[in-house]
Scaffold this motif. Structure first.
Motif, mmCIF file in Angstrom:
data_model
loop_
_atom_site.group_PDB
_atom_site.id
_atom_site.type_symbol
_atom_site.label_atom_id
_atom_site.label_comp_id
_atom_site.label_asym_id
_atom_site.label_seq_id
_atom_site.Cartn_x
_atom_site.Cartn_y
_atom_site.Cartn_z
ATOM 1 N N ALA A 248 31.584 16.213 -33.984
ATOM 2 C CA ALA A 248 31.232 17.373 -32.853
ATOM 3 C C ALA A 248 30.356 18.186 -33.395
ATOM 4 O O ALA A 248 29.656 18.433 -32.370
ATOM 5 C CB ALA A 248 32.964 17.125 -32.667
ATOM 6 N N PHE A 249 30.069 19.029 -34.729
ATOM 7 C CA PHE A 249 29.334 20.183 -34.711
ATOM 8 C C PHE A 249 27.618 19.727 -34.793
ATOM 9 O O PHE A 249 26.871 20.494 -34.912
ATOM 10 C CB PHE A 249 30.007 20.985 -35.343
ATOM 11 C CG PHE A 249 30.878 21.859 -35.325
ATOM 12 C CD1 PHE A 249 30.829 22.599 -34.132
ATOM 13 C CD2 PHE A 249 31.854 22.422 -36.011
ATOM 14 C CE1 PHE A 249 31.360 23.309 -32.975
ATOM 15 C CE2 PHE A 249 32.932 23.242 -35.592
ATOM 16 C CZ PHE A 249 32.656 23.764 -34.103
ATOM 17 N N ASP A 250 27.592 18.938 -35.662
ATOM 18 C CA ASP A 250 26.797 18.301 -36.650
ATOM 19 C C ASP A 250 26.049 17.113 -36.478
ATOM 20 O O ASP A 250 26.715 16.140 -36.316
ATOM 21 C CB ASP A 250 26.614 18.144 -38.910
ATOM 22 C CG ASP A 250 26.824 19.992 -38.270
ATOM 23 O OD1 ASP A 250 26.112 20.512 -38.492
ATOM 24 O OD2 ASP A 250 28.763 20.033 -38.956
ATOM 25 N N ASN A 251 24.869 16.888 -35.486
ATOM 26 C CA ASN A 251 24.302 15.471 -35.595
ATOM 27 C C ASN A 251 22.886 15.767 -36.228
ATOM 28 O O ASN A 251 21.966 16.596 -36.037
ATOM 29 C CB ASN A 251 24.245 15.139 -33.600
ATOM 30 C CG ASN A 251 25.066 15.070 -32.682
ATOM 31 O OD1 ASN A 251 25.182 15.027 -31.826
ATOM 32 N ND2 ASN A 251 26.257 15.010 -33.894
ATOM 33 N N ASP A 252 22.462 14.426 -36.130
ATOM 34 C CA ASP A 252 21.166 14.344 -36.231
ATOM 35 C C ASP A 252 20.193 13.463 -35.137
ATOM 36 O O ASP A 252 20.977 12.422 -34.542
ATOM 37 C CB ASP A 252 20.455 13.094 -37.504
ATOM 38 C CG ASP A 252 20.511 13.653 -38.994
ATOM 39 O OD1 ASP A 252 21.107 14.572 -39.094
ATOM 40 O OD2 ASP A 252 20.693 12.690 -40.104
ATOM 41 N N TRP A 253 19.405 13.858 -34.266
ATOM 42 C CA TRP A 253 19.316 14.118 -33.598
ATOM 43 C C TRP A 253 17.308 13.833 -33.269
ATOM 44 O O TRP A 253 16.452 14.380 -33.949
ATOM 45 C CB TRP A 253 18.941 15.429 -32.282
ATOM 46 C CG TRP A 253 18.324 14.874 -31.413
ATOM 47 C CD1 TRP A 253 17.179 15.964 -30.169
ATOM 48 C CD2 TRP A 253 19.048 14.075 -30.472
ATOM 49 N NE1 TRP A 253 17.443 15.446 -29.226
ATOM 50 C CE2 TRP A 253 18.027 14.567 -29.469
ATOM 51 C CE3 TRP A 253 20.037 12.861 -30.252
ATOM 52 C CZ2 TRP A 253 18.412 14.078 -27.116
ATOM 53 C CZ3 TRP A 253 20.071 12.381 -28.600
ATOM 54 C CH2 TRP A 253 19.341 13.337 -27.825
#
Length: 340
Positions: A248-253
């Motif tokens: 929920a905190f860390d995404n690749d975008w």
């Protein structure tokens, strides 16, 4: 100055402070948001003449929603007054492996009860260059599928470029109903915006070799999705956002823009999220601004992704960033060092 008209619902957003769960909250923060309203604010921040069209109650809470947009310079003169209530939605921000949650309370809202006679589209689109709406608006039911169709026909008659973010929301309608309604509206759309799941959920078009849960994205699969959307509906450009959720905190975008039979992929950002809601809308705002200012396709997708990357660091739905901040990130300045 270019003029963009957006059409949809604006709601009051209520969320617990910080990362508290709904059941823990003794107070809720109030702000205002909605897919198309978020895009209008982004565009106004970039200096575009942005107008938002909707219907809100003729009481103080409806006026609060209008004032929230006016604060950022959005033109609200075509926001109709009437109906009994402003839609609400509640957001519980996720943390680590706990996902964010959204609960809607928007049934029988003012815009959901709107009548086609509420909107004079010929007047609304006077001097407009661009019209943006999302799949959320017809999903609200009532007369809104018809109203969206009338808006698209009026915009097309005036030579206005039309963009649509598919924005499928399973809590609002089924895939079958979305397919039925959106298939009638999409032939009017010049620029289609979607995420990893929208094309599959609405039209059954799926990126092969992709597992978004595991973070496995296949570029060729997304090119195929864009081509199929273009072939089916005649869109001039298709933009697809590419999100890999680590937590929920860390995404690749990242994102892809497909136009003129060429695919353009942005850099991938590793983002630590403050508030995810509104991220897709900030991408749409950045893309529309880039196209209105005639950026080259690669520069356009780079700007849009950088803008939405920054939005993930901002509380609530509106993307309050400047062109200079977006361009600095798009140029590679991602250190986050203090500016003095």
């Amino acid at each position: 100055m270019s003029k963009c008209v957006t059409f949809g619902e604006i709601m009051m957003r209520l969320n617990p402070e910080g990362y508290q769960r709904f059941a823990q909250a003794e107070k809720f923060e109030a702000s205002y948001a909605g897919g198309e309203a978020n895009v209008a604010v982004s565009l106004a921040n970039y200096g575009v003449d942005a107008a938002f069209v909707s219907k809100v109650p003729a009481h103080e809470i409806g006026q609060c929603a209008v004032n929230a947009l006016r604060h950022f310079g959005v033109d609200t003169k075509n926001m109709v007054r009437g109906g009994d209530r402003l839609g609400l939605y509640f957001v519980e921000k996720g943390a680590s492996q706990r996902a964010s949650k959204v609960i809607y309370d928007r049934a029988a809202s003012a815009i959901a009860m709107a009548d086609p006679s509420d909107f004079d589209w010929d007047a609304i689109f006077e001097d407009a260059d661009w019209f943006h709406w999302t799949g959320i608006t017809p999903a609200l039911g009532g007369n809104l599928p018809q109203i969206c169709l009338e808006a698209c026909k009026a915009a097309k008659a005036k030579g206005v470029t039309i963009s649509c973010d598919l924005n499928f929301r399973k809590k609002l309608w089924s895939s079958a109903k979305a397919n039925e309604v959106m298939s009638q509206l999409m032939p009017y759309v010049d620029v289609c915006i979607a995420n990893e799941e929208d094309a599959k959920d609405v039209f059954g078009i799926e990126a092969e070799g992709t597992d978004i849960t595991a973070g496995k994205l296949n570029h060729e699969g997304y090119i195929s999705v864009a081509k199929q959307l273009q072939d089916r509906f005649g869109c001039k450009a298709v933009a697809i956002t590419l999100r890999s959720s680590i937590s929920a905190f860390d995404n690749d975008w990242a994102a892809m823009l497909y136009t003129n039979e060429q695919a353009y992929f942005s850099p991938t950002y590793h983002i630590h999220i403050v508030d995810r809601v509104g991220g897709g809308d900030s991408f749409g705002g950045g893309l529309i601004y880039s196209m209105l200012t005639n950026k080259a396709p690669q520069d356009a997708i780079n700007f849009a992704v950088a803008a939405s990357c920054l939005k993930h660091t901002i509380e609530h739905d509106f993307n309050m960033v400047s062109i200079a901040e977006v361009e600095a990130l798009a140029a590679g300045n991602a250190s986050g060092r203090v500016q003095r």
